[in-house]
Design an enzyme around this catalytic site. Structure first.
Site, short mmCIF file in Angstrom:
data_model
loop_
_atom_site.label_atom_id
_atom_site.label_comp_id
_atom_site.label_asym_id
_atom_site.label_seq_id
_atom_site.Cartn_x
_atom_site.Cartn_y
_atom_site.Cartn_z
N GLY A 1 -68.20 39.21 -10.37
CA GLY A 1 -69.66 39.16 -10.51
C GLY A 1 -70.23 40.47 -11.00
O GLY A 1 -71.14 40.51 -11.85
N CYS A 2 -69.71 41.57 -10.47
CA CYS A 2 -70.21 42.90 -10.85
C CYS A 2 -69.87 43.22 -12.30
O CYS A 2 -70.66 43.86 -13.00
CB CYS A 2 -69.65 43.96 -9.90
SG CYS A 2 -70.14 43.68 -8.18
N THR A 3 -68.72 42.77 -12.75
CA THR A 3 -68.32 42.98 -14.14
C THR A 3 -69.23 42.19 -15.07
O THR A 3 -69.73 42.73 -16.07
CB THR A 3 -66.84 42.57 -14.35
OG1 THR A 3 -66.02 43.41 -13.53
CG2 THR A 3 -66.42 42.71 -15.80
N ALA A 47 -72.66 43.93 -15.18
CA ALA A 47 -72.61 45.18 -15.93
C ALA A 47 -72.49 44.91 -17.43
O ALA A 47 -73.14 45.57 -18.25
CB ALA A 47 -71.45 46.04 -15.45
#
Length: 155
Positions: free
Chosen positions: A43-45, A48
């Site tokens: 999710g963070c990738t 970003a």
């Protein structure tokens, strides 16, 4: 948690290159400050990469994008290089900024409770106040929503 209309307190945090970024130096522009749990996770990738893809649009709106997580500057540098990110990532290893913004919370996952970052985004106006916020962010479509809200607030 900081609410819409609250003044953002001054802060200084190191970025991925161990350069100190201080709020007083960037105040006066629109700031997209997004908090995320951990580098190099799915999710963070996605988030970003979405912010990186939208950077030209945010620049056109005279806004800067800063991601914040408790990861170290070295982990941020690795994440940026591995995923070819164009955004600035701030390292909040002692979680002070996360606590100030109220995103360091008790989380539950598979019946386990632990403290962690709740994915959240804050739009900060040039006068240093919280103009809008998103809590418990779902990544899909989020960057587009931030862009639209910024356009609306600027008009």
């Amino acid at each position: 948690m900081l609410e819409v209309g609250d003044n953002v307190p001054d802060f200084c945090l190191p970025n991925q290159d161990e350069e100190e970024i201080c709020f007083r130096d960037i105040k006066g522009r629109w700031i997209v400050l997004y908090f995320y749990p951990k580098d190099n996770t799915p999710g963070c990738t996605t988030e970003a990469c979405d912010f990186t893809d939208a950077l030209p649009d945010f620049r056109d709106l005279d806004a800067i994008v800063l991601g914040v997580s408790p990861d170290s500057p070295k982990k941020h540098r690795n994440f940026i290089e591995k995923k070819n990110l164009g955004i600035t990532l701030l390292s909040d290893e002692n979680k002070e900024l996360c606590k100030t913004f109220g995103v360091w919370q008790l989380k539950k996952n598979y019946g386990r409770e632990y403290m962690g970052v709740v994915r959240s985004t804050f739009l900060i106006s040039p006068d240093g106040k919280v103009a809008y916020k998103w809590e418990k962010v779902r990544v899909k479509g989020h960057v587009e929503a931030v862009k639209e809200k910024l356009k609306e607030l600027k008009s």
